[in-house]
Design a protein around this motif. Structure first.
Motif, PDB file in Angstrom:
ATOM      1  N   ALA A 118     117.679  56.720 -56.072  1.00  0.00           N
ATOM      2  CA  ALA A 118     118.061  55.408 -56.610  1.00  0.00           C
ATOM      3  C   ALA A 118     118.162  54.407 -55.464  1.00  0.00           C
ATOM      4  O   ALA A 118     118.431  54.791 -54.320  1.00  0.00           O
ATOM      5  CB  ALA A 118     119.406  55.528 -57.335  1.00  0.00           C
ATOM      6  N   ALA A 119     117.938  53.119 -55.797  1.00  0.00           N
ATOM      7  CA  ALA A 119     117.930  52.072 -54.767  1.00  0.00           C
ATOM      8  C   ALA A 119     119.291  51.384 -54.709  1.00  0.00           C
ATOM      9  O   ALA A 119     119.673  50.671 -55.635  1.00  0.00           O
ATOM     10  CB  ALA A 119     116.838  51.051 -55.083  1.00  0.00           C
ATOM     11  N   GLY A 120     120.027  51.572 -53.641  1.00  0.00           N
ATOM     12  CA  GLY A 120     121.387  51.040 -53.510  1.00  0.00           C
ATOM     13  C   GLY A 120     121.427  49.757 -52.710  1.00  0.00           C
ATOM     14  O   GLY A 120     121.842  49.748 -51.540  1.00  0.00           O
ATOM     15  N   LEU A 121     120.999  48.681 -53.352  1.00  0.00           N
ATOM     16  CA  LEU A 121     120.984  47.384 -52.670  1.00  0.00           C
ATOM     17  C   LEU A 121     122.113  46.494 -53.201  1.00  0.00           C
ATOM     18  O   LEU A 121     123.054  46.162 -52.481  1.00  0.00           O
ATOM     19  CB  LEU A 121     119.620  46.701 -52.853  1.00  0.00           C
ATOM     20  CG  LEU A 121     118.412  47.498 -52.327  1.00  0.00           C
ATOM     21  CD1 LEU A 121     117.107  46.867 -52.779  1.00  0.00           C
ATOM     22  CD2 LEU A 121     118.449  47.569 -50.813  1.00  0.00           C
ATOM     23  N   LEU A 162     120.948  58.367 -53.095  1.00  0.00           N
ATOM     24  CA  LEU A 162     120.991  56.900 -53.129  1.00  0.00           C
ATOM     25  C   LEU A 162     120.541  56.432 -51.749  1.00  0.00           C
ATOM     26  O   LEU A 162     121.129  56.838 -50.741  1.00  0.00           O
ATOM     27  CB  LEU A 162     122.437  56.443 -53.374  1.00  0.00           C
ATOM     28  CG  LEU A 162     122.687  54.937 -53.356  1.00  0.00           C
ATOM     29  CD1 LEU A 162     122.211  54.316 -54.675  1.00  0.00           C
ATOM     30  CD2 LEU A 162     124.173  54.636 -53.160  1.00  0.00           C
ATOM     31  N   LEU A 163     119.500  55.604 -51.695  1.00  0.00           N
ATOM     32  CA  LEU A 163     119.149  55.010 -50.399  1.00  0.00           C
ATOM     33  C   LEU A 163     119.909  53.687 -50.329  1.00  0.00           C
ATOM     34  O   LEU A 163     119.571  52.716 -51.008  1.00  0.00           O
ATOM     35  CB  LEU A 163     117.644  54.793 -50.262  1.00  0.00           C
ATOM     36  CG  LEU A 163     117.236  54.192 -48.916  1.00  0.00           C
ATOM     37  CD1 LEU A 163     117.717  55.039 -47.747  1.00  0.00           C
ATOM     38  CD2 LEU A 163     115.728  54.024 -48.824  1.00  0.00           C
ATOM     39  N   ALA A 164     120.982  53.678 -49.516  1.00  0.00           N
ATOM     40  CA  ALA A 164     121.917  52.547 -49.528  1.00  0.00           C
ATOM     41  C   ALA A 164     121.722  51.630 -48.325  1.00  0.00           C
ATOM     42  O   ALA A 164     121.509  52.105 -47.202  1.00  0.00           O
ATOM     43  CB  ALA A 164     123.346  53.082 -49.535  1.00  0.00           C
ATOM     44  N   LEU A 165     121.805  50.333 -48.617  1.00  0.00           N
ATOM     45  CA  LEU A 165     121.846  49.339 -47.542  1.00  0.00           C
ATOM     46  C   LEU A 165     123.324  49.109 -47.229  1.00  0.00           C
ATOM     47  O   LEU A 165     124.096  48.741 -48.125  1.00  0.00           O
ATOM     48  CB  LEU A 165     121.198  48.034 -47.997  1.00  0.00           C
ATOM     49  CG  LEU A 165     121.169  46.912 -46.953  1.00  0.00           C
ATOM     50  CD1 LEU A 165     120.241  47.267 -45.784  1.00  0.00           C
ATOM     51  CD2 LEU A 165     120.729  45.576 -47.563  1.00  0.00           C
ATOM     52  N   VAL A 166     123.705  49.357 -45.976  1.00  0.00           N
ATOM     53  CA  VAL A 166     125.129  49.263 -45.621  1.00  0.00           C
ATOM     54  C   VAL A 166     125.298  48.470 -44.329  1.00  0.00           C
ATOM     55  O   VAL A 166     124.364  48.304 -43.551  1.00  0.00           O
ATOM     56  CB  VAL A 166     125.742  50.667 -45.421  1.00  0.00           C
ATOM     57  CG1 VAL A 166     125.651  51.491 -46.705  1.00  0.00           C
ATOM     58  CG2 VAL A 166     125.075  51.418 -44.270  1.00  0.00           C
ATOM     59  N   ARG A 167     126.520  48.018 -44.125  1.00  0.00           N
ATOM     60  CA  ARG A 167     126.834  47.281 -42.896  1.00  0.00           C
ATOM     61  C   ARG A 167     127.368  48.264 -41.866  1.00  0.00           C
ATOM     62  O   ARG A 167     128.378  48.939 -42.113  1.00  0.00           O
ATOM     63  CB  ARG A 167     127.866  46.201 -43.245  1.00  0.00           C
ATOM     64  CG  ARG A 167     128.109  45.220 -42.168  1.00  0.00           C
ATOM     65  CD  ARG A 167     128.578  43.871 -42.697  1.00  0.00           C
ATOM     66  NE  ARG A 167     127.462  42.999 -43.083  1.00  0.00           N
ATOM     67  CZ  ARG A 167     126.564  42.495 -42.256  1.00  0.00           C
ATOM     68  NH1 ARG A 167     126.617  42.760 -40.975  1.00  0.00           N
ATOM     69  NH2 ARG A 167     125.603  41.709 -42.705  1.00  0.00           N
ATOM     70  N   LEU A 179     122.834  45.633 -40.215  1.00  0.00           N
ATOM     71  CA  LEU A 179     122.633  46.345 -41.487  1.00  0.00           C
ATOM     72  C   LEU A 179     121.787  47.598 -41.225  1.00  0.00           C
ATOM     73  O   LEU A 179     120.897  47.581 -40.368  1.00  0.00           O
ATOM     74  CB  LEU A 179     121.921  45.447 -42.499  1.00  0.00           C
ATOM     75  CG  LEU A 179     122.711  44.229 -42.985  1.00  0.00           C
ATOM     76  CD1 LEU A 179     121.803  43.290 -43.778  1.00  0.00           C
ATOM     77  CD2 LEU A 179     123.890  44.669 -43.852  1.00  0.00           C
ATOM     78  N   SER A 180     122.055  48.651 -41.979  1.00  0.00           N
ATOM     79  CA  SER A 180     121.293  49.895 -41.805  1.00  0.00           C
ATOM     80  C   SER A 180     121.044  50.525 -43.164  1.00  0.00           C
ATOM     81  O   SER A 180     121.729  50.197 -44.144  1.00  0.00           O
ATOM     82  CB  SER A 180     122.074  50.884 -40.930  1.00  0.00           C
ATOM     83  OG  SER A 180     122.437  50.269 -39.719  1.00  0.00           O
ATOM     84  N   GLN A 181     120.069  51.433 -43.193  1.00  0.00           N
ATOM     85  CA  GLN A 181     119.780  52.153 -44.441  1.00  0.00           C
ATOM     86  C   GLN A 181     120.085  53.626 -44.248  1.00  0.00           C
ATOM     87  O   GLN A 181     119.694  54.216 -43.230  1.00  0.00           O
ATOM     88  CB  GLN A 181     118.304  51.997 -44.802  1.00  0.00           C
ATOM     89  CG  GLN A 181     117.963  50.637 -45.361  1.00  0.00           C
ATOM     90  CD  GLN A 181     116.520  50.590 -45.832  1.00  0.00           C
ATOM     91  OE1 GLN A 181     115.604  50.690 -45.032  1.00  0.00           O
ATOM     92  NE2 GLN A 181     116.315  50.451 -47.121  1.00  0.00           N
ATOM     93  N   MET A 182     120.785  54.219 -45.208  1.00  0.00           N
ATOM     94  CA  MET A 182     121.037  55.655 -45.112  1.00  0.00           C
ATOM     95  C   MET A 182     121.000  56.320 -46.491  1.00  0.00           C
ATOM     96  O   MET A 182     121.283  55.673 -47.502  1.00  0.00           O
ATOM     97  CB  MET A 182     122.346  55.960 -44.383  1.00  0.00           C
ATOM     98  CG  MET A 182     123.527  55.116 -44.717  1.00  0.00           C
ATOM     99  SD  MET A 182     124.946  55.478 -43.610  1.00  0.00           S
ATOM    100  CE  MET A 182     124.534  54.600 -42.118  1.00  0.00           C
ATOM    101  N   PHE A 183     120.621  57.590 -46.467  1.00  0.00           N
ATOM    102  CA  PHE A 183     120.594  58.369 -47.705  1.00  0.00           C
ATOM    103  C   PHE A 183     121.983  58.926 -47.980  1.00  0.00           C
ATOM    104  O   PHE A 183     122.553  59.615 -47.143  1.00  0.00           O
ATOM    105  CB  PHE A 183     119.617  59.550 -47.587  1.00  0.00           C
ATOM    106  CG  PHE A 183     118.196  59.171 -47.842  1.00  0.00           C
ATOM    107  CD1 PHE A 183     117.764  58.858 -49.123  1.00  0.00           C
ATOM    108  CD2 PHE A 183     117.278  59.130 -46.803  1.00  0.00           C
ATOM    109  CE1 PHE A 183     116.443  58.511 -49.368  1.00  0.00           C
ATOM    110  CE2 PHE A 183     115.956  58.784 -47.038  1.00  0.00           C
ATOM    111  CZ  PHE A 183     115.545  58.465 -48.321  1.00  0.00           C
ATOM    112  N   VAL A 184     122.505  58.605 -49.153  1.00  0.00           N
ATOM    113  CA  VAL A 184     123.798  59.141 -49.569  1.00  0.00           C
ATOM    114  C   VAL A 184     123.530  60.184 -50.652  1.00  0.00           C
ATOM    115  O   VAL A 184     122.850  59.897 -51.653  1.00  0.00           O
ATOM    116  CB  VAL A 184     124.692  58.010 -50.140  1.00  0.00           C
ATOM    117  CG1 VAL A 184     126.005  58.581 -50.666  1.00  0.00           C
ATOM    118  CG2 VAL A 184     124.940  56.939 -49.083  1.00  0.00           C
ATOM    119  N   ASP A 185     124.074  61.377 -50.445  1.00  0.00           N
ATOM    120  CA  ASP A 185     123.943  62.454 -51.427  1.00  0.00           C
ATOM    121  C   ASP A 185     124.835  62.119 -52.621  1.00  0.00           C
ATOM    122  O   ASP A 185     126.060  62.021 -52.474  1.00  0.00           O
ATOM    123  CB  ASP A 185     124.374  63.767 -50.762  1.00  0.00           C
ATOM    124  CG  ASP A 185     124.240  64.952 -51.699  1.00  0.00           C
ATOM    125  OD1 ASP A 185     123.993  64.750 -52.909  1.00  0.00           O
ATOM    126  OD2 ASP A 185     124.387  66.089 -51.211  1.00  0.00           O
TER     127      ASP A 185
END
Ligand SMILES: Cc1cc2nc3c(=O)[nH]c(=O)nc-3n(C[C@H](O)[C@H](O)[C@H](O)COP(=O)(O)OP(=O)(O)OC[C@H]3O[C@@H](n4cnc5c(N)ncnc54)[C@H](O)[C@@H]3O)c2cc1C
Length: 375
Positions: A118-121, A162-167, A179-185
Motif C-alpha cells: 500500500a502507498a503511505g503518502l 506499507l511504503l511510507a513517506l516519513v520525516r 523526508l525518507s521512504q521506508m517499508f513498514v510491515d
C-alpha cells in the motif's frame, strides 16, 4: 505481431474468466476490484512485473507490452487492485533506488502476486501539500521508530507492507529536505489499520496508525533524506498510465452494445474515443520517458488532469445517452452507470487533485518557456 498476439491472449483469457464467472466487468476495477486470486492468475501468465529483470522474477518484456496488458485489463473492468500499486510503482521504485536485498525480497513476490504493497503518502493534514507530512521516524539502534498517521491508504487492510513517506529530520525552511521512504510491515507491533467506508458502502481504503513501529535500516528505500526526489519519480508512474483515463471505459463498451443508438449518441461516443486516443499517445510517450529513467512530472500531470476529467465526462455522457435509448438499457449498463456515478468524484482527487496538477503543469511550462527564452 508479438504485441497483437499478446493482446489477443489477454482478451481470450479475460473472456474465459468472465464466462466462468470469476469476475464481472466493473467501473474503477483497478481501485475497487480486489482479488489476490485473480492477481495470482495474471502472475501465472507472466503479466505482473512484466518489464523487470528475470533474476528478480520479472519477464523482461517491453514497456509497450506491459501497456497492452494493462489496457486490456482495464477495458474488461477486471479486478486488478490487489497488485496494482506494487506492480505499477513500488517495483520500479525498488529497481531504481532499492538495495539488492530489497530487490531480491520484494520483486519476485510482487511478480508472483503473493506480496501486496500500500502507498503511505497522505495524512490527515497532508494531502496536496505532501511535503508537510508529520509521521516521524526517530533513530533507534539498528533502525527507526515510526510514529504517525496515514489516511486514505488504498487496501492497507489487505496489504502486507506499507511504503511510507516519513520525516527523518525535523522540518526546516526547506520542507522537501529530511523526508525518507521506508517499508513498514503492516503486521508489526504498533500498527493499527482501520478501514474507512465510502458512500458506495464498500471500504477500499483505510487509516493507518503507527505507534513506535520498529523499522530496521534495511527497510529504508534509497538514501535517508532523499524521499522527496524518490516520491516525485514514483508519482510519475502513478499519474501517467491508462488507468488515468480508462476507469470508466467498461461503461463505454457496454454502451456500444445497446441496440438503437442514434446518430447523436454515436457522434458523442466518437468524440470521446478520439480524445481517448490522443491521451493514449501522451501516456505512451510518458511510459517511454520512464523506461529511459526520466521523471516526466509535467507530462504525467497532463495525462492525469485531462484523463481523469474525461473519465468523469464518460459517466455523464453515458447517462445522457442511456436515457435517450429507444429501449430499456441492459442490466449491466444500469449497474455500470451506478458504479460510475459513485466512483467518478474520486477520479480527480486521488493521486493529486486537478488544482495541484495544474500548478505542476503551469510551473513545468513556465520553465520550458524560460529555457526557450535563454536559448
Ligand atoms: C479513492 C482514493 C484513493 C486514495 N488512495 C490513496 C493511497 O493509496 N495512498 C495515499 O497516500 N493517498 C491516497 N488517497 C489520497 C489522495 O491522494 C488525496 O485525497 C489527495 O492528494 C488530496 O489530498 P486531501 O484529500 O488531503 O485534500 P486537500 O489537500 O486538503 O485539498 C482539498 C482541496 O483544496 C485544494 N487545494 C489544496 N491545496 C491547494 C493549493 N495549493 N492550490 C489550490 N488548491 C489547493 C485541492 O485541490 C482540493 O480541492 C486516495 C484518495 C482517494 C479519493
Amino acid at each position: 505481431l508479438r504485441d497483437r498476439e499478446l493482446r489477443e491472449a489477454v482478451r481470450a483469457f479475460l473472456d474465459e474468466e468472465i464466462r466462468a464467472g470469476s469476475f464481472r466487468p466493473a467501473v474503477d476495477s483497478w481501485v475497487q476490484g480486489h482479488s489476490p486470486e485473480f492477481s495470482r492468475k495474471l502472475a501465472a501468465r507472466g503479466w505482473l512485473g512484466m518489464t523487470w529483470p528475470r533474476r528478480y522474477g520479472g519477464h523482461e518484456r517491453s514497456a509497450y507490452e506491459r501497456f497492452v496488458v494493462i489496457e486490456e485489463l482495464l477495458a474488461a473492468g477486471a479486478p486488478v487492485a490487489a497488485h496494482w500499486i506494487a506492480d505499477r510503482q513500488t517495483g520500479p521504485l525498488i529497481l531504481r533506488f532499492g538495495t539488492e536485498r530489497q530487490r531480491e525480497f520484494f520483486l519476485p513476490r510482487i511478480a508472483a502476486g503473493t506480496l501486496f504493497v500500500a502507498a503511505g503518502l497522505s495524512e490527515p493534514e497532508s494531502g496536496s501539500d505532501l511535503a508537510s507530512v508529520r509521521t516521524r521516524a526517530e533513530r533507534v539502534r539498528g533502525g527507526w521508530s515510526v510514529t504517525g498517521r496515514k489516511i486514505w491508504t488504498s487496501h492497507a487492510h489487505r496489504s502486507d507492507w506499507l511504503l511510507a513517506l516519513v520525516r527523518t529530520e525535523p522540518r526546516d525552511a526547506d520542507a522537501h529536505a529530511g523526508l525518507s521512504q521506508m517499508f513498514v510491515d503492516l503486521a508489526a507491533s504498533g500498527v493499527q489499520v482501520r478501514p474507512i467506508r465510502t458512500m458506495d458502502g464498500t471500504a477500499h481504503f483505510a487509516e493507518v496508525l503507527l505507534d513506535g513501529v520498529q523499522v530496521p535500516d534495511e527497510m529504508v528505500v534509497g538514501a535517508v533524506g532523499a524521499g522527496w526526489r524518490q516520491v516525485r519519480s514514483e508519482l510519475a508512474y502513478e499519474r501517467s498510465g491508462p488507468e488515468r483515463y480508462m476507469s470508466s471505459f467498461p461503461l463505454l463498451v457496454e454502451l456500444l452494445r445497446q441496440p438503437g443508438l442514434g446518430e447523436g449518441a454515436v457522434t458523442e461516443i466518437g468524440v470521446v474515443a478520439a480524445r481517448l486516443w490522443a491521451l493514449r499517445a501522451l501516456s505512451l510517450r510518458v511510459q517511454d520517458l520512464l523506461a529511459a529513467g526520466r521523471s516526466p512530472d509535467l507530462e504525467a500531470a497532463l495525462v492525469k488532469d485531462i484523463g481523469t476529467r474525461l473519465e468523469q465526462e464518460i459517466v455523464e455522457m453515458s447517462r445522457t445517452v442511456a436515457a435517450d435509448l429507444p429501449g430499456a438499457p441492459s442490466a449491466r449498463l444500469r449497474r455500470l452507470l451506478d458504479e460510475g456515478q459513485l466512483a467518478a468524484p474520486t477520479f480527480t482527487l486521488r493521486g493529486g487533485t486537478v488544482e495541484i496538477l495544474r500548478s505542476i503543469i503551469a510551473k513545468g511550462l513556465d520553465s520550458i518557456v524560460a529555457r526557450g527564452a535563454e536559448a
